[in-house]
Design a protein around this motif. Sequence first.
Motif, PDB file in Angstrom:
ATOM      1  N   HIS A 179       0.851  -1.190   0.000  1.00 16.69           N
ATOM      2  CA  HIS A 179       0.000   0.000   0.000  1.00 16.69           C
ATOM      3  C   HIS A 179       0.887   1.241   0.000  1.00 16.69           C
ATOM      4  CE1 HIS A 179      -3.959  -1.888   0.835  1.00 16.69           C
ATOM      5  NE2 HIS A 179      -3.210  -2.835   1.379  1.00 16.69           N
ATOM      6  N   CYS A 180       0.472   2.255  -0.743  1.00 20.97           N
ATOM      7  CA  CYS A 180       1.242   3.503  -0.786  1.00 20.97           C
ATOM      8  C   CYS A 180       0.305   4.648  -1.135  1.00 20.97           C
ATOM      9  CB  CYS A 180       2.373   3.414  -1.811  1.00 20.97           C
ATOM     10  SG  CYS A 180       1.813   3.356  -3.534  1.00 20.97           S
ATOM     11  N   LEU A 181       0.769   5.862  -0.896  1.00 21.32           N
ATOM     12  CA  LEU A 181       0.084   7.043  -1.417  1.00 21.32           C
ATOM     13  C   LEU A 181       0.671   7.354  -2.782  1.00 21.32           C
ATOM     14  CD1 LEU A 181      -0.479   9.566   1.507  1.00 21.32           C
ATOM     15  CD2 LEU A 181      -1.778   7.544   0.842  1.00 21.32           C
ATOM     16  N   ARG A 182      -0.181   7.684  -3.725  1.00 21.02           N
ATOM     17  CA  ARG A 182       0.279   7.968  -5.076  1.00 21.02           C
ATOM     18  C   ARG A 182       1.055   9.288  -5.098  1.00 21.02           C
ATOM     19  NH1 ARG A 182      -1.080   5.523  -9.553  1.00 21.02           N
ATOM     20  NH2 ARG A 182      -2.936   4.542  -8.667  1.00 21.02           N
ATOM     21  N   HIS A 183       2.159   9.286  -5.842  1.00 24.20           N
ATOM     22  CA  HIS A 183       2.992  10.471  -6.020  1.00 24.20           C
ATOM     23  C   HIS A 183       3.024  10.827  -7.504  1.00 24.20           C
ATOM     24  CE1 HIS A 183       4.041   9.599  -1.940  1.00 24.20           C
ATOM     25  NE2 HIS A 183       4.966  10.542  -1.870  1.00 24.20           N
ATOM     26  N   TYR A 184       3.245  12.115  -7.790  1.00 22.62           N
ATOM     27  CA  TYR A 184       3.074  12.588  -9.159  1.00 22.62           C
ATOM     28  C   TYR A 184       4.350  13.127  -9.800  1.00 22.62           C
ATOM     29  CZ  TYR A 184      -1.733  11.772  -8.010  1.00 22.62           C
ATOM     30  OH  TYR A 184      -2.900  11.143  -7.635  1.00 22.62           O
ATOM     31  N   GLU A 185       5.459  13.121  -9.071  1.00 20.80           N
ATOM     32  CA  GLU A 185       6.724  13.426  -9.713  1.00 20.80           C
ATOM     33  C   GLU A 185       6.970  12.362 -10.773  1.00 20.80           C
ATOM     34  OE1 GLU A 185       6.900  14.992  -5.506  1.00 20.80           O
ATOM     35  OE2 GLU A 185       6.240  13.144  -6.470  1.00 20.80           O
ATOM     36  N   PRO A 186       7.529  12.729 -11.919  1.00 15.48           N
ATOM     37  CA  PRO A 186       7.648  11.743 -13.005  1.00 15.48           C
ATOM     38  C   PRO A 186       8.418  10.485 -12.614  1.00 15.48           C
ATOM     39  CG  PRO A 186       8.894  13.771 -13.486  1.00 15.48           C
ATOM     40  CD  PRO A 186       8.012  14.060 -12.335  1.00 15.48           C
ATOM     41  N   TRP A 187       9.453  10.629 -11.784  1.00 19.04           N
ATOM     42  CA  TRP A 187      10.226   9.444 -11.405  1.00 19.04           C
ATOM     43  C   TRP A 187       9.429   8.506 -10.500  1.00 19.04           C
ATOM     44  CZ3 TRP A 187      11.520  14.460 -10.087  1.00 19.04           C
ATOM     45  CH2 TRP A 187      11.408  14.821  -8.734  1.00 19.04           C
ATOM     46  N   TRP A 188       8.551   9.047  -9.661  1.00 19.06           N
ATOM     47  CA  TRP A 188       7.749   8.175  -8.810  1.00 19.06           C
ATOM     48  C   TRP A 188       6.631   7.508  -9.599  1.00 19.06           C
ATOM     49  CZ3 TRP A 188      10.593   6.547  -5.492  1.00 19.06           C
ATOM     50  CH2 TRP A 188      11.289   7.315  -4.556  1.00 19.06           C
TER      51      TRP A 188
ATOM     52  N   GLN B 170       0.810  17.317 -16.367  1.00 19.91           N
ATOM     53  CA  GLN B 170       0.709  17.641 -17.794  1.00 19.91           C
ATOM     54  C   GLN B 170       2.086  17.846 -18.430  1.00 19.91           C
ATOM     55  OE1 GLN B 170      -2.483  20.707 -18.654  1.00 19.91           O
ATOM     56  NE2 GLN B 170      -2.530  20.780 -16.415  1.00 19.91           N
ATOM     57  N   TYR B 171       3.005  18.419 -17.635  1.00 17.77           N
ATOM     58  CA  TYR B 171       4.342  18.742 -18.143  1.00 17.77           C
ATOM     59  C   TYR B 171       5.394  18.133 -17.205  1.00 17.77           C
ATOM     60  CZ  TYR B 171       1.568  22.333 -20.551  1.00 17.77           C
ATOM     61  OH  TYR B 171       0.627  23.000 -21.293  1.00 17.77           O
ATOM     62  N   PRO B 172       5.702  16.862 -17.358  1.00 19.14           N
ATOM     63  CA  PRO B 172       6.636  16.202 -16.430  1.00 19.14           C
ATOM     64  C   PRO B 172       8.016  16.846 -16.371  1.00 19.14           C
ATOM     65  CG  PRO B 172       5.457  14.587 -17.761  1.00 19.14           C
ATOM     66  CD  PRO B 172       5.144  15.923 -18.346  1.00 19.14           C
TER      67      PRO B 172
ATOM     68  N   ALA C 244       9.215  24.272  -9.346  1.00 22.19           N
ATOM     69  CA  ALA C 244       9.249  24.544 -10.789  1.00 22.19           C
ATOM     70  C   ALA C 244       8.158  25.525 -11.193  1.00 22.19           C
ATOM     71  CB  ALA C 244       9.107  23.242 -11.562  1.00 22.19           C
ATOM     72  N   THR C 245       6.965  25.347 -10.656  1.00 21.55           N
ATOM     73  CA  THR C 245       5.842  26.222 -11.007  1.00 21.55           C
ATOM     74  C   THR C 245       6.111  27.657 -10.562  1.00 21.55           C
ATOM     75  OG1 THR C 245       4.291  24.365 -10.848  1.00 21.55           O
ATOM     76  CG2 THR C 245       3.354  26.575 -10.757  1.00 21.55           C
ATOM     77  N   ASN C 246       6.670  27.813  -9.370  1.00 23.18           N
ATOM     78  CA  ASN C 246       6.952  29.160  -8.864  1.00 23.18           C
ATOM     79  C   ASN C 246       8.043  29.855  -9.679  1.00 23.18           C
ATOM     80  OD1 ASN C 246       5.036  28.831  -6.888  1.00 23.18           O
ATOM     81  ND2 ASN C 246       6.483  28.210  -5.311  1.00 23.18           N
ATOM     82  N   TRP C 247       9.089  29.116 -10.040  1.00 29.59           N
ATOM     83  CA  TRP C 247      10.153  29.734 -10.838  1.00 29.59           C
ATOM     84  C   TRP C 247       9.664  30.091 -12.237  1.00 29.59           C
ATOM     85  CZ3 TRP C 247      14.774  31.809  -9.819  1.00 29.59           C
ATOM     86  CH2 TRP C 247      15.311  31.605  -8.543  1.00 29.59           C
ATOM     87  N   GLN C 248       8.864  29.222 -12.836  1.00 37.25           N
ATOM     88  CA  GLN C 248       8.356  29.548 -14.179  1.00 37.25           C
ATOM     89  C   GLN C 248       7.325  30.676 -14.110  1.00 37.25           C
ATOM     90  OE1 GLN C 248       8.555  27.664 -17.583  1.00 37.25           O
ATOM     91  NE2 GLN C 248       8.715  25.519 -16.929  1.00 37.25           N
TER      92      GLN C 248
END
Length: 464
Positions: free
Chosen positions: A96-105, A282-284, A378-382
């Motif tokens: 069991h795990c919590l889903r993560h959304y970083e592309p590597w995970w 949307q943009y990994p 990443a979102t804050n810098w962009q």
Amino acid sequence: MTRPVIVWLRRDLRLADQPAFAAAAKAGPVIPVYVLDDETPKHRKMGGASRWWLHHSLASLATDLEKIGSRLILKRGVAAEVLAKLAKQTNAAAIHCLRHYEPWWRNAERALKGQLSEGCALECHHGNYLMPPGSVTTGSGQPYKIYTPFWRALAQHMPPPEPVPAPKRLDAPQSWPESDTLSDWDLLPTKPDWAKGFAEEWTPGEAGAAERLKAFHARALHYEACRNLPSVEGTSRLSPHLHFGEISPATVWHATMEAGGSVETFLKELVWRDYAQNVILQYPDYAKANARDGFDKFPWRDPSDPDVAADIRAWQQGRTGYPLVDAGMRQLWATGWMHNRVRMVTASFLIKHLLVDWREGEKWFWDTLVDADYGSNATNWQWTSGTGVDSNMFVRIMAPLTQSEKFDAAGYIRQWVPELAGLSDKAIHDPEAAGKYVKGYPKKLIGHKEARERALAAHGKIKA
């Protein structure tokens, strides 16, 4: 005896309102596992400040688990391989795990599912965000790219479900697998120990997160008025606790939503975390690729040039000659954190005053922030650079001297740039303009007017 189940931990280091633990506790004996995986993320492995936090957060979680009859198993290696092997050794019925959304995970979850033996399932749960990233869509079923309509759509589903209490006990397996020793991972800096100030500022772990939330609750109604004032404790400082999953966003929402005043402004900031995850879904490659490809030809100054490299080092060390910028960068180095308004000022200064590619700053923050989150960083810098799908216009150039005076940063500057502490409130924002040349404090790397003109001229080249 019932077959055990494994709980795979990553950035979800808590027991309360943790769906993976809740589901596992009902299924049978539980084996909580954290895998230190520096190989799957590759160049995105955790930076130094995050590793400091991780050490203390894991130690705290291990103590909490022991109190309810369990223990934390530590492993090191490629997560998918380590977990598949562990599942086979323990005859686990599920992971069991919590889903993560970083592309590597996301890649690791797919890889693990493919490596598990028949009879062992990977069960991924939602729980790190207010709503599952990707689930809030437009009327045509498309993901949102702009924050404001995303906020309006997500707000229709709030409040989130009530937080679930921590399990009072976790059944232990018949035998425990071998575990690494936390101290052997060398997560803490020693030569030198540059994190001495971190412990004065932070208490990683679930209990520390609860205390931070409790302290913020009384201030939540004044959030709008105080959040932009660096000299005032106006922000929640919950970001590292949320990043490492020591507290759920649902817990924070329910604890603050009735605070009144301007608490909605704070809740919108909480939703920004969800928005950032929707962006990287949307943009990994959002931390390394401009969302607006017109900026691919932007004439950034070359970091390999010695003069540019010297400017970057001055920015990193808080020696730019702009007191608010320097205070923020020194606070970051000393505590692993920086006030949000000052983050915008320091980021804008690197990008527009020094004309350095935003990715150089993103990498520095990734290494030095205790809340270094792939999506949010990443979102804050962009956003600041004008390159993002939703961003400030590049030509809107933040004036650090004006920002300092506008947001009454004198006290903040005195704290973090002590060589200027003797200056008056009027002079401290811009000592040069006030004719105050303080021994040991540098002159401006570049004048504001000159920097603004240079930045606009550079932007004009990609608009031509």
